[in-house]
Design a protein around this motif. Sequence first.
Motif, PDB file in Angstrom:
ATOM      1  N   ILE A 250       0.847  -1.188   0.000  1.00 41.85           N
ATOM      2  CA  ILE A 250       0.000   0.000   0.000  1.00 41.85           C
ATOM      3  C   ILE A 250       0.885   1.241   0.000  1.00 41.85           C
ATOM      4  O   ILE A 250       1.822   1.357   0.803  1.00 41.85           O
ATOM      5  N   ASP A 251       0.584   2.154  -0.883  1.00 44.20           N
ATOM      6  CA  ASP A 251       1.391   3.363  -1.028  1.00 44.20           C
ATOM      7  C   ASP A 251       1.172   4.321   0.147  1.00 44.20           C
ATOM      8  O   ASP A 251       0.047   4.506   0.608  1.00 44.20           O
ATOM      9  N   HIS A 252       2.275   4.935   0.589  1.00 39.20           N
ATOM     10  CA  HIS A 252       2.246   5.965   1.641  1.00 39.20           C
ATOM     11  C   HIS A 252       1.480   5.485   2.877  1.00 39.20           C
ATOM     12  O   HIS A 252       0.691   6.233   3.482  1.00 39.20           O
ATOM     13  N   LYS A 267      -7.802  -1.175   9.029  1.00 38.72           N
ATOM     14  CA  LYS A 267      -8.956  -1.428   8.168  1.00 38.72           C
ATOM     15  C   LYS A 267      -8.571  -1.387   6.697  1.00 38.72           C
ATOM     16  O   LYS A 267      -9.099  -2.151   5.878  1.00 38.72           O
ATOM     17  N   ALA A 268      -7.636  -0.494   6.353  1.00 38.94           N
ATOM     18  CA  ALA A 268      -7.156  -0.436   4.967  1.00 38.94           C
ATOM     19  C   ALA A 268      -6.403  -1.716   4.610  1.00 38.94           C
ATOM     20  O   ALA A 268      -6.551  -2.254   3.498  1.00 38.94           O
ATOM     21  N   PHE A 291       2.423  -7.328   0.787  1.00 38.69           N
ATOM     22  CA  PHE A 291       1.694  -8.557   0.507  1.00 38.69           C
ATOM     23  C   PHE A 291       2.317  -9.251  -0.699  1.00 38.69           C
ATOM     24  O   PHE A 291       3.050  -8.640  -1.478  1.00 38.69           O
ATOM     25  N   ALA A 292       1.999 -10.519  -0.850  1.00 35.78           N
ATOM     26  CA  ALA A 292       2.484 -11.287  -1.998  1.00 35.78           C
ATOM     27  C   ALA A 292       1.452 -12.332  -2.373  1.00 35.78           C
ATOM     28  O   ALA A 292       0.719 -12.840  -1.519  1.00 35.78           O
ATOM     29  N   TRP A 327      -8.315   8.861  -1.191  1.00 30.68           N
ATOM     30  CA  TRP A 327      -8.201   7.532  -1.772  1.00 30.68           C
ATOM     31  C   TRP A 327      -6.806   6.970  -1.528  1.00 30.68           C
ATOM     32  O   TRP A 327      -5.846   7.718  -1.337  1.00 30.68           O
ATOM     33  N   ILE A 328      -6.725   5.661  -1.522  1.00 30.47           N
ATOM     34  CA  ILE A 328      -5.466   4.964  -1.262  1.00 30.47           C
ATOM     35  C   ILE A 328      -5.117   4.121  -2.479  1.00 30.47           C
ATOM     36  O   ILE A 328      -5.990   3.498  -3.091  1.00 30.47           O
TER      37      ILE A 328
END
Length: 379
Positions: A250-252, A267-268, A291-292, A327-328
């Motif tokens: 996940i970015d940033h 939660k994200a 993650f992978a 947004w993510i």
Amino acid sequence: MVSLSWVTTGGFAILAVLCVSVFFGMRRLTSLAWLTATAVAATVQTAFLADAHEMVLSSIAVSILTPLAYICFGQSIRAALGRDEQNRWLYVAVALLTVLGIGLKLADVPFVLRTPVFQFACALALFDSLQRLMNFRERRVVENVLLAVVGCVIAIFVLRGVAYPLIFPADMAYGVLRASMLERATLLFSAVFSVLAMFLLLARIINGVIVNYRRRSECDSLTGLLNHQAFHQLGGVVSKVGGSVVFCDIDHFKTINDRFGHLAGDKALCAFADLLRASGYQAGRVGGEEFAVIVPGLSGQAAMIEADRVRKKFKDLQHAGMPPEWWISASFGIAEYGAGQTPQSAFGRADAALYQAKTAGRNRVVRSEVPAEAETEAA
């Protein structure tokens, strides 16, 4: 000579002691508590039956404890299978039949005439277990054998309830009837199948606990995906068909935790994990926000399409604890591994491709251009 009833009593007593021992040794499970109650009720019931079956007190005790034991057995199955629903109408019907049977005994109705009420009360009480097992969609060998055994016990009760009034004289004393070959055979099979059912359920409960412990040791506690160790073990298995490996994060993510708190960040992470799980492929959380995914049988190009689909879905999500306009995004790196290689052989290249996606601006999918044959094993 020791009677069958006393042998059965001893068997149920041993089961009760075993259930209590396992209950205190394995997290005091509700299913084990109900199974222990089943064994205790069955032990007392068979003791009454063996000692003084013609006495009013004994008959009433047997009339109450037998269906009660099967109700407890059904509750144990309910807890073991993870079901919450209760068949209250069934319990009421069993209670009414039990009260009716006791009333017939107090009114001196002959055993042959009142036994259908008792037999059907027991069959109905055990039907609760049969219904739960039949509705359980994930039945395996133990559940299927248990289902068959429970069905056999129900069939015995129905047979006794239907056949006895047709075969035996209405005024026959139970002491005479009990000496008949049919009664001895049905009592024997009923006892054997009941003990077997309890042993099978005990084995199923213990196996469920073991499987749960193993699953917990292999899964990430937050997302439910494979943890770092389990994912790398999976990646070490040689593949017959080859495929691709997807590394992503996940970015940033630190900004999310700093600005909205760790709860929003968790939660994200869970939302992203849900998207990976929905892909149907083996996914793991290999780091904090990293993650992978192992994608067997797919080329790098096909894996890019799948990864980009997840990327778009994640970017379009509205996350709890964050304003609607926030947004993510996530970045993805992909590498292929060939037939006869392990997915782990592509981990290093997939990680390098993820780094390229990050440095190129994030929120994108990058495929490694390094051929699978040129890569050495990555830890």
